[in-house]
Design a protein around this motif. Sequence first.
Motif, PDB file in Angstrom:
ATOM      1  N   VAL A 278     -50.525  85.255  53.750  1.00 48.62           N
ATOM      2  CA  VAL A 278     -48.992  85.072  54.191  1.00 48.62           C
ATOM      3  C   VAL A 278     -48.171  84.232  53.101  1.00 48.62           C
ATOM      4  O   VAL A 278     -48.591  83.171  52.803  1.00 48.62           O
ATOM      5  CB  VAL A 278     -49.004  84.289  55.531  1.00 48.62           C
ATOM      6  N   MET A 279     -47.210  84.762  52.787  1.00 50.52           N
ATOM      7  CA  MET A 279     -46.391  84.248  51.637  1.00 50.52           C
ATOM      8  C   MET A 279     -45.321  83.280  52.217  1.00 50.52           C
ATOM      9  O   MET A 279     -44.537  83.641  52.963  1.00 50.52           O
ATOM     10  CB  MET A 279     -45.612  85.445  50.833  1.00 50.52           C
ATOM     11  N   GLU A 280     -45.436  82.086  51.822  1.00 51.23           N
ATOM     12  CA  GLU A 280     -44.621  81.170  52.189  1.00 51.23           C
ATOM     13  C   GLU A 280     -43.165  81.081  51.364  1.00 51.23           C
ATOM     14  O   GLU A 280     -43.329  81.283  50.066  1.00 51.23           O
ATOM     15  CB  GLU A 280     -45.040  79.741  52.162  1.00 51.23           C
ATOM     16  N   VAL A 281     -42.078  81.202  52.154  1.00 48.82           N
ATOM     17  CA  VAL A 281     -40.734  81.326  51.244  1.00 48.82           C
ATOM     18  C   VAL A 281     -39.699  80.346  51.755  1.00 48.82           C
ATOM     19  O   VAL A 281     -39.767  79.774  52.801  1.00 48.82           O
ATOM     20  CB  VAL A 281     -40.111  82.729  51.441  1.00 48.82           C
ATOM     21  N   LEU A 282     -38.653  80.268  50.936  1.00 48.73           N
ATOM     22  CA  LEU A 282     -37.365  79.611  51.478  1.00 48.73           C
ATOM     23  C   LEU A 282     -36.512  80.604  51.154  1.00 48.73           C
ATOM     24  O   LEU A 282     -36.613  81.785  50.387  1.00 48.73           O
ATOM     25  CB  LEU A 282     -37.011  78.389  50.491  1.00 48.73           C
ATOM     26  N   ILE A 283     -35.308  80.356  52.208  1.00 50.39           N
ATOM     27  CA  ILE A 283     -34.317  81.507  52.212  1.00 50.39           C
ATOM     28  C   ILE A 283     -33.295  80.713  51.368  1.00 50.39           C
ATOM     29  O   ILE A 283     -32.885  79.553  51.435  1.00 50.39           O
ATOM     30  CB  ILE A 283     -33.790  81.752  53.385  1.00 50.39           C
ATOM     31  N   GLN A 284     -32.865  81.654  50.185  1.00 52.78           N
ATOM     32  CA  GLN A 284     -31.857  80.766  49.176  1.00 52.78           C
ATOM     33  C   GLN A 284     -30.459  81.231  49.676  1.00 52.78           C
ATOM     34  O   GLN A 284     -30.159  82.492  50.081  1.00 52.78           O
ATOM     35  CB  GLN A 284     -32.003  81.601  47.719  1.00 52.78           C
ATOM     36  N   VAL A 285     -29.612  80.503  50.087  1.00 58.98           N
ATOM     37  CA  VAL A 285     -28.083  80.361  50.489  1.00 58.98           C
ATOM     38  C   VAL A 285     -27.331  80.191  49.253  1.00 58.98           C
ATOM     39  O   VAL A 285     -27.404  79.362  48.670  1.00 58.98           O
ATOM     40  CB  VAL A 285     -28.054  79.423  51.536  1.00 58.98           C
ATOM     41  N   ASN A 286     -26.207  81.323  49.166  1.00 56.36           N
ATOM     42  CA  ASN A 286     -25.361  81.082  48.248  1.00 56.36           C
ATOM     43  C   ASN A 286     -24.169  80.264  48.533  1.00 56.36           C
ATOM     44  O   ASN A 286     -22.996  80.714  49.290  1.00 56.36           O
ATOM     45  CB  ASN A 286     -24.743  82.557  47.885  1.00 56.36           C
ATOM     46  N   ILE A 287     -24.230  78.961  48.798  1.00 53.03           N
ATOM     47  CA  ILE A 287     -23.463  78.268  49.617  1.00 53.03           C
ATOM     48  C   ILE A 287     -22.185  77.815  48.859  1.00 53.03           C
ATOM     49  O   ILE A 287     -21.267  77.875  49.576  1.00 53.03           O
ATOM     50  CB  ILE A 287     -24.115  76.672  49.612  1.00 53.03           C
ATOM     51  N   GLY A 288     -21.827  78.297  47.529  1.00 49.99           N
ATOM     52  CA  GLY A 288     -20.522  78.020  47.075  1.00 49.99           C
ATOM     53  C   GLY A 288     -19.915  79.662  46.862  1.00 49.99           C
ATOM     54  O   GLY A 288     -18.844  79.809  46.438  1.00 49.99           O
ATOM     55  N   GLN A 289     -20.756  80.767  47.471  1.00 49.42           N
ATOM     56  CA  GLN A 289     -19.997  82.049  47.510  1.00 49.42           C
ATOM     57  C   GLN A 289     -19.656  82.325  46.158  1.00 49.42           C
ATOM     58  O   GLN A 289     -18.670  83.040  46.001  1.00 49.42           O
ATOM     59  CB  GLN A 289     -19.021  82.019  48.730  1.00 49.42           C
TER      60      GLN A 289
ATOM     61  N   THR B 282     -28.206  84.574  50.381  1.00 54.14           N
ATOM     62  CA  THR B 282     -27.423  85.136  51.593  1.00 54.14           C
ATOM     63  C   THR B 282     -26.176  84.178  51.714  1.00 54.14           C
ATOM     64  O   THR B 282     -26.108  83.118  51.582  1.00 54.14           O
ATOM     65  CB  THR B 282     -28.566  84.911  52.778  1.00 54.14           C
ATOM     66  N   LEU B 283     -25.259  84.691  52.449  1.00 53.89           N
ATOM     67  CA  LEU B 283     -24.098  83.923  52.719  1.00 53.89           C
ATOM     68  C   LEU B 283     -24.401  83.304  53.947  1.00 53.89           C
ATOM     69  O   LEU B 283     -25.118  83.622  54.853  1.00 53.89           O
ATOM     70  CB  LEU B 283     -22.779  84.825  52.858  1.00 53.89           C
ATOM     71  N   ASP B 284     -23.697  82.032  54.133  1.00 56.12           N
ATOM     72  CA  ASP B 284     -24.135  81.114  55.280  1.00 56.12           C
ATOM     73  C   ASP B 284     -23.949  81.873  56.545  1.00 56.12           C
ATOM     74  O   ASP B 284     -24.427  81.682  57.671  1.00 56.12           O
ATOM     75  CB  ASP B 284     -23.420  79.843  55.164  1.00 56.12           C
ATOM     76  N   ASN B 285     -22.788  82.620  56.822  1.00 55.28           N
ATOM     77  CA  ASN B 285     -22.542  83.376  57.993  1.00 55.28           C
ATOM     78  C   ASN B 285     -23.696  84.318  58.383  1.00 55.28           C
ATOM     79  O   ASN B 285     -23.582  84.965  59.270  1.00 55.28           O
ATOM     80  CB  ASN B 285     -21.078  83.936  58.222  1.00 55.28           C
ATOM     81  N   GLU B 286     -24.489  84.745  57.531  1.00 51.13           N
ATOM     82  CA  GLU B 286     -25.451  85.922  57.504  1.00 51.13           C
ATOM     83  C   GLU B 286     -26.955  85.189  57.610  1.00 51.13           C
ATOM     84  O   GLU B 286     -27.682  85.797  58.069  1.00 51.13           O
ATOM     85  CB  GLU B 286     -25.662  86.828  56.359  1.00 51.13           C
ATOM     86  N   LEU B 287     -26.932  83.823  57.601  1.00 50.80           N
ATOM     87  CA  LEU B 287     -28.187  83.223  57.541  1.00 50.80           C
ATOM     88  C   LEU B 287     -29.100  83.350  58.814  1.00 50.80           C
ATOM     89  O   LEU B 287     -30.239  83.698  58.943  1.00 50.80           O
ATOM     90  CB  LEU B 287     -27.982  81.821  57.221  1.00 50.80           C
ATOM     91  N   MET B 288     -28.343  83.211  60.190  1.00 52.42           N
ATOM     92  CA  MET B 288     -29.306  83.352  61.163  1.00 52.42           C
ATOM     93  C   MET B 288     -29.630  84.664  61.518  1.00 52.42           C
ATOM     94  O   MET B 288     -30.859  84.606  62.045  1.00 52.42           O
ATOM     95  CB  MET B 288     -28.299  82.787  62.278  1.00 52.42           C
TER      96      MET B 288
END
Length: 252
Positions: free
Chosen positions: A136-147, A154-160
């Motif tokens: 089971v691979m543990e991961v973090l989701i990277q957010v492109n917070i400065g677009q 991922t863009l913040d409005n696509e995160l959920m």
Amino acid sequence: MSDEHRVSLSSKLPYKYMSTSIKDNIAQIKERISNAALKTGNAPEDIKLVAVSKTVSESKIREAIACGITILGENRIQEAKRKINVIGKPVCWHLIGHLQSNKVKHAVALFDLIQSVDSISLAQEIDRRAKKLNKVMEVLIQVNIGQETTKHGTLDNELMEMLEMVSALNNVSVQGLMAIPPFMSVPDDSRPYFCRMRELFELASCQNIPGVNMRYLSLGMSHDFEVAIAEGANMVRVGTAIFGARHRASPV
Ligand SMILES: *Cc1c(COP(=O)(O)O)cnc(C)c1O
């Protein structure tokens, strides 16, 4: 950040990075982390320090491990593979750089945490490869917070939506979020980005998506980790301030 910028930045590092001893550097960083944590009411041990060892020699990495470093961050598969083969796993290894789908097979076998998952298709490929290794691979989701077009995430409005989809993958386990905000020469100017990440982190925690754990918020690098901790980061990625300036430019 362009390689050009990175080189010019390194040549202008303030005196606090000029210390020659990895041991002294680590002691200082740990103290600064403790102070920043205590100011926010957190215990110092709640903040994870990832020593970013890209381009750093194996002997320096061993020195850092001898000084108590327990997590190393690498951004290139080939380089990480070589180092992990000789140094092994007295420590955890995190992938902090962009992962191409054709290298997922190696990444899943090598790393303990992949911090840079930036698309659903990448998560699906990680799931497929992890299944084959019974992992089971543990991961973090990277957010492109400065677009920024130059950065992954991922863009913040696509995160959920992304969290919902990744939660359905049996061999991928989300452990939190990671971001690399736009470079600001004054660390305080990064505050709004860190703050927004903290909001997203809390929002995601509140969703109680089955299989998604919001344990780590990975923000902050050598020049701004104290600001990141003040805004809620509990994992910081520090390279230059531990190992000194990198001579070979390394892509983020
Ligand atoms: C290189 C790198 C770091 C460390 O940067 P420093 O400024 O040397 O501390 C942190 N995070 C990522 C994703 C990196 O690529």
